[in-house]
Design an enzyme around this catalytic site. Structure first.
Site, mmCIF file in Angstrom:
data_model
loop_
_atom_site.group_PDB
_atom_site.id
_atom_site.type_symbol
_atom_site.label_atom_id
_atom_site.label_comp_id
_atom_site.label_asym_id
_atom_site.label_seq_id
_atom_site.Cartn_x
_atom_site.Cartn_y
_atom_site.Cartn_z
ATOM 1 N N CYS A 140 0.825 -1.210 0.000
ATOM 2 C CA CYS A 140 0.000 0.000 0.000
ATOM 3 C C CYS A 140 0.862 1.264 0.000
ATOM 4 O O CYS A 140 1.978 1.263 0.510
ATOM 5 C CB CYS A 140 -0.866 0.036 1.250
ATOM 6 S SG CYS A 140 -1.917 -1.397 1.408
ATOM 7 N N ARG B 297 5.071 0.429 -6.045
ATOM 8 C CA ARG B 297 5.001 -0.415 -4.849
ATOM 9 C C ARG B 297 4.073 -1.608 -5.058
ATOM 10 O O ARG B 297 4.114 -2.559 -4.290
ATOM 11 C CB ARG B 297 4.493 0.410 -3.652
ATOM 12 C CG ARG B 297 5.456 1.504 -3.250
ATOM 13 C CD ARG B 297 4.797 2.498 -2.327
ATOM 14 N NE ARG B 297 4.537 1.958 -1.015
ATOM 15 C CZ ARG B 297 5.305 2.169 0.051
ATOM 16 N NH1 ARG B 297 6.372 2.897 -0.049
ATOM 17 N NH2 ARG B 297 4.981 1.656 1.214
ATOM 18 N N TRP C 272 -3.102 -2.627 -1.370
ATOM 19 C CA TRP C 272 -2.683 -3.994 -1.690
ATOM 20 C C TRP C 272 -3.361 -4.846 -0.624
ATOM 21 O O TRP C 272 -3.024 -4.760 0.549
ATOM 22 C CB TRP C 272 -1.164 -4.098 -1.615
ATOM 23 C CG TRP C 272 -0.602 -5.400 -2.057
ATOM 24 C CD1 TRP C 272 -0.491 -5.855 -3.340
ATOM 25 C CD2 TRP C 272 -0.021 -6.408 -1.215
ATOM 26 N NE1 TRP C 272 0.107 -7.084 -3.346
ATOM 27 C CE2 TRP C 272 0.404 -7.454 -2.073
ATOM 28 C CE3 TRP C 272 0.163 -6.544 0.152
ATOM 29 C CZ2 TRP C 272 1.004 -8.616 -1.585
ATOM 30 C CZ3 TRP C 272 0.764 -7.694 0.639
ATOM 31 C CH2 TRP C 272 1.181 -8.712 -0.231
ATOM 32 N N ASN D 116 -1.777 1.914 5.880
ATOM 33 C CA ASN D 116 -0.926 0.788 5.474
ATOM 34 C C ASN D 116 -0.702 -0.063 6.709
ATOM 35 O O ASN D 116 -0.422 0.484 7.775
ATOM 36 C CB ASN D 116 0.465 1.257 5.016
ATOM 37 C CG ASN D 116 0.405 2.040 3.736
ATOM 38 O OD1 ASN D 116 -0.644 2.148 3.117
ATOM 39 N ND2 ASN D 116 1.545 2.588 3.349
ATOM 40 N N GLY D 117 -0.757 -1.367 6.578
ATOM 41 C CA GLY D 117 -0.508 -2.231 7.737
ATOM 42 C C GLY D 117 -1.740 -3.045 8.076
ATOM 43 O O GLY D 117 -2.652 -3.190 7.253
ATOM 44 N N GLU E 295 18.036 -17.640 -7.383
ATOM 45 C CA GLU E 295 17.616 -16.297 -7.786
ATOM 46 C C GLU E 295 17.147 -16.283 -9.253
ATOM 47 O O GLU E 295 16.148 -15.629 -9.575
ATOM 48 C CB GLU E 295 18.774 -15.309 -7.565
ATOM 49 C CG GLU E 295 18.593 -13.919 -8.154
ATOM 50 C CD GLU E 295 17.404 -13.140 -7.588
ATOM 51 O OE1 GLU E 295 16.740 -13.629 -6.657
ATOM 52 O OE2 GLU E 295 17.123 -12.050 -8.124
ATOM 53 N N LYS F 117 13.479 -15.105 -10.296
ATOM 54 C CA LYS F 117 13.257 -14.003 -11.242
ATOM 55 C C LYS F 117 12.307 -14.444 -12.338
ATOM 56 O O LYS F 117 11.392 -13.730 -12.705
ATOM 57 C CB LYS F 117 14.623 -13.600 -11.814
ATOM 58 C CG LYS F 117 14.899 -12.183 -12.058
ATOM 59 C CD LYS F 117 15.131 -11.249 -10.911
ATOM 60 C CE LYS F 117 14.271 -11.337 -9.727
ATOM 61 N NZ LYS F 117 14.764 -10.707 -8.525
ATOM 62 N N GLU G 187 8.612 -15.013 -10.941
ATOM 63 C CA GLU G 187 7.864 -13.856 -10.452
ATOM 64 C C GLU G 187 7.423 -12.914 -11.562
ATOM 65 O O GLU G 187 6.393 -12.260 -11.437
ATOM 66 C CB GLU G 187 8.626 -13.093 -9.367
ATOM 67 C CG GLU G 187 9.818 -12.327 -9.845
ATOM 68 C CD GLU G 187 10.503 -11.556 -8.728
ATOM 69 O OE1 GLU G 187 9.824 -10.974 -7.898
ATOM 70 O OE2 GLU G 187 11.747 -11.563 -8.709
ATOM 71 N N HIS H 123 18.731 -36.530 -6.395
ATOM 72 C CA HIS H 123 17.935 -36.932 -5.229
ATOM 73 C C HIS H 123 16.465 -36.584 -5.420
ATOM 74 O O HIS H 123 15.711 -36.560 -4.458
ATOM 75 C CB HIS H 123 18.488 -36.272 -3.963
ATOM 76 C CG HIS H 123 19.901 -36.684 -3.679
ATOM 77 N ND1 HIS H 123 20.236 -37.939 -3.240
ATOM 78 C CD2 HIS H 123 21.069 -36.010 -3.834
ATOM 79 C CE1 HIS H 123 21.547 -38.018 -3.112
ATOM 80 N NE2 HIS H 123 22.079 -36.861 -3.476
ATOM 81 N N LYS I 138 6.391 -4.215 -3.974
ATOM 82 C CA LYS I 138 7.811 -3.870 -3.899
ATOM 83 C C LYS I 138 8.320 -3.877 -2.471
ATOM 84 O O LYS I 138 9.417 -4.316 -2.189
ATOM 85 C CB LYS I 138 8.028 -2.489 -4.528
ATOM 86 C CG LYS I 138 9.485 -2.033 -4.565
ATOM 87 C CD LYS I 138 10.290 -2.931 -5.465
ATOM 88 C CE LYS I 138 11.772 -2.613 -5.473
ATOM 89 N NZ LYS I 138 12.552 -3.734 -6.030
HETATM 90 C C1 F6R Z 1 12.265 -10.449 -5.762
HETATM 91 C C2 F6R Z 1 12.129 -9.433 -4.745
HETATM 92 C C3 F6R Z 1 11.830 -9.849 -3.354
HETATM 93 C C4 F6R Z 1 12.629 -8.983 -2.362
HETATM 94 C C5 F6R Z 1 12.187 -9.272 -0.932
HETATM 95 C C6 F6R Z 1 12.977 -8.488 0.081
HETATM 96 O O1 F6R Z 1 12.620 -9.885 -6.988
HETATM 97 O O2 F6R Z 1 12.237 -8.267 -5.024
HETATM 98 O O3 F6R Z 1 12.070 -11.193 -3.149
HETATM 99 O O4 F6R Z 1 13.992 -9.244 -2.530
HETATM 100 O O5 F6R Z 1 10.823 -8.949 -0.802
HETATM 101 O O6 F6R Z 1 12.842 -7.129 -0.115
HETATM 102 P P1 F6R Z 1 13.843 -6.100 0.542
HETATM 103 O O7 F6R Z 1 15.181 -6.288 -0.081
HETATM 104 O O8 F6R Z 1 13.261 -4.756 0.253
HETATM 105 O O9 F6R Z 1 13.879 -6.406 2.001
#
Ligand code: F6R
Length: 618
Positions: free
Chosen positions: A2, A29, A72, A98-99, A491, A495, A498, A514, A613
């Site tokens: 949010c 965000r 959100w 937010n929260g 990772e 990527k 997501e 395994h 985000k």
């Molecule tokens: C994936 C991604 C998330 C963040 C995670 C932690 O692309 O962006 O997995 O890495 O939510 O976020 P931060 O680094 O802001 O604590």
């Protein structure tokens, strides 16, 4: 996650325009609905994007103050009725939040019994009714709403009753130029203009208007009017705070000519690594200088163990850090996902350093994991990108990434900067613990060469785009690697899934037999990171195993490795570097591959579905 934006001004500016533009700069965000309230005009909400909200505003939607929100969903489905702002029964008290209000059910029950009717399923709405209830009780007791004091008192009483996390902005129809903000676990920034004030969940929407900001701490409340701002605590004691000047340019948050923020941010990789290293390496002496850790030099000498806490991509950077720190600084390191660490009884003491890695500096699980470490007497450190964020402020000391704002939801440049910062930390701590000058020099020199090497990988983006086109019909991918690059395989898979919604799994190549190898057939490609390092031969054997089952293989290989082309179906070459730093190069083609695949599928690369985000709820 949010986003909140609020404005009050006496400069004759059109608040509606300011609020909508502010929401646009918070879009990154991630959100599912949007809404705005202005005392002079009322409220408009939508389940669509901000552009849709703009379309819905009546022509006479005008005013000099207001509150706006991107939601959100946490409680209640994404819908217009659950979108913020929420109001009390009389439509006079309005709130954006937010929260999560954890005791909203009991409060709702109590308020319903007192005659309040609720219009949404949202936990937020109880706040508006709670303020209304307190205002009602005050006027029953003979109070008058002079100078906003009663509104403030009612807001404070309501905030003292709620449990949970919040960043909020409240507005009262009868006092249109006054906005009250409060923070408990969810960030709130005040923007201090001349004859105008702002409230937001991060500085982005404030920057086009003023660079002067103030960050609220947990348990603090702020009141803004066009000409004044005040901060106090929930117990009404006054807070004196100095303003901070933010030096980001508003342009830094623009796409810089690329089609998506994600591509722009991947392309920024070389600059980001340079920025993380800037002023921190003394290659001739094999030293790293980390000013942010100077204040804890003595405590750092005492520690005998490191626990890295982080989430998602940041946790994979942490895993690379584990290999770096154990391999070169010889300090025992464990990596824990924030949401796990905070709820288990880990053994932590004053000889432990708990390092939180976070781009946003606001990820609640990482923050709570750090707080858990602190409760047990650990030294807490942050590797954080966002200056002034909660993690940056709450940790004992830390290292800033200097990666600049990351807008695309998928983290790319921040990951490079996190690994670079961990390499610096390895040299910094290693040299205090027996790392030779020669080894320190070798790492420092290799670090300095990284930006140019990343540039060479980025030059191949056309070829990687073609590869993404070739594989765009596949529904499943396996990513394999060993040692330093095992977290890069995780990772790469994250990527891809997501942003392209394609199923992808990362696995340690040695673990394949395994279980995961059972999935392999002609339609299940594997991305194998097989650069020339200490486990190269082992990786080649794993590629043979996949080829024997007719699995297509895309190999990430070292420049000049011609042999691997005979084995793999496709090869992306990367320059040679020290094994410890190879993840910083090897992840770049995986980021580009995921980007082009999602683009090929016509998806909203920068705002993947269901993701946010900044994850400020658990
Ligand atoms: C994936 C991604 C998330 C963040 C995670 C932690 O692309 O962006 O997995 O890495 O939510 O976020 P931060 O680094 O802001 O604590």
């Amino acid at each position: 996650m949010c986003g909140i934006f609020a404005y009050t001004g006496n400069k004759g500016k059109e608040a509606g325009k300011i609020l909508l533009n502010g929401l646009l700069s918070l879009e990154y965000r991630g959100y599912d609905s949007a809404g705005v309230y202005m005392p002079e005009s009322g409220s408009v909400k939508t389940t669509g994007a901000v552009a849709e909200l703009r379309r819905k505003l009546p022509k006479d939607f005008k005013g000099t103050s207001g509150i706006a929100h991107l939601r959100w969903a946490t409680h209640g489905e994404p819908s217009e009725k659950n979108a913020h702002p929420h109001a009390d029964c009389g439509g006079e008290i309005w709130v954006v939040h937010n929260g999560i209000i954890e005791n909203f059910k009991e409060l709702k029950e109590k308020l319903s019994k007192a005659g309040h009717t609720f219009a949404s399923d949202s936990d937020t709405e109880v706040l508006a009714h709670l303020v209304e209830e307190h205002l009602k009780n005050q006027s029953a007791g003979g109070g008058s709403s002079s100078g906003g004091k009663n509104f403030e008192k009612a807001a404070l009483a309501a905030l003292n009753e709620v449990r949970g996390t919040y960043g909020i902005a409240l507005q009262y129809k009868r006092e249109p130029d006054r906005i009250i903000a409060a923070r408990m676990g969810s960030p709130i920034v005040l923007g201090l203009g001349d004859g105008e004030h702002f409230i937001a969940s991060d500085p982005a929407p404030i920057l086009p208007h003023t660079r002067k900001v103030m960050f609220l701490e947990d348990g603090e409340v702020a009141v803004i009017t066009p000409g004044k701002h005040r901060i106090f605590r929930l117990d009404s004691t006054t807070v004196k705070r100095k303003a901070t000047e933010i030096d980001w340019s508003a342009e830094e948050a623009q796409k810089g000519g690329y089609e998506h923020f994600m591509l722009k941010e991947i392309m920024e990789g070389p600059e980001v690594v340079r920025n993380t290293l800037r002023g921190r390496l003394i290659p001739a002496k094999g030293f790293a200088k980390l000013g942010g850790l100077e204040s804890v030099t003595k405590q750092l000498q005492r520690i005998d163990r490191i626990i890295i806490v982080a989430c998602g991509t940041a946790s994979y950077a942490g895993q690379v850090g584990e290999y770096m720190l154990e391999g070169h600084a010889r300090i025992p390191v464990e990596v824990e996902i924030g949401s796990e660490f905070r709820y288990r009884k880990a053994v932590v003491n004053e000889r432990t350093a708990v390092i939180g890695i976070s781009q946003s500096g606001e990820t609640l699980d990482t923050l709570e994991a750090l707080r858990e470490g602190k409760r047990h007497g650990a030294l807490t450190l942050g590797i954080v990108n966002t200056v002034g964020s909660t993690i940056a402020r709450e940790t004992d000391a830390g290292v800033y990434n200097h990666a600049g704002p990351e807008i695309s939801v998928a983290s790319t440049k921040a990951f490079l900067s996190q690994m670079t910062a961990l390499a610096l930390l390895t040299v910094f701590l290693g040299r205090q613990r027996g790392m030779t000058e020669k080894e320190g020099r070798e790492i420092a020199l290799a670090l300095k060469e990284l930006p140019e090497k990343i540039e060479k990988i980025l030059e191949q983006r056309g070829a990687i785009e073609q590869l993404a086109k070739k594989y765009s019909k596949n529904r499943d991918f396996l990513y394999i690697a060993r040692t330093y690059n095992f977290p890069v395989a995780l990772e790469g898979a994250l990527k891809l899934k997501e942003i392209s919604y394609i199923h992808a799994e990362g696995c340690a190549a040695g673990e394949m037999k395994h279980g995961p190898i059972a999935m392999i057939d002609g339609n299940f490609p594997t991305v194998a990171i097989a650069t020339k390092d200490s486990v190269y031969e082992k990786m080649i054997s794993n590629i043979h195993e996949i080829k024997a089952r007719k699995g297509p293989v895309i190999a990430i290989a070292t420049e000049g490795d011609r042999e691997i082309a005979k084995l793999a179906d496709d090869v992306i070459h990367v320059p040679k570097t020290m094994e410890m730093l190879s993840p910083i190069l090897n992840v770049v083609p995986l980021q580009l591959f995921a980007y082009y695949l999602a683009k090929e599928k016509g998806l909203n690369v920068d705002r993947p579905r269901n993701l946010a985000k900044s994850v400020t709820v658990e």
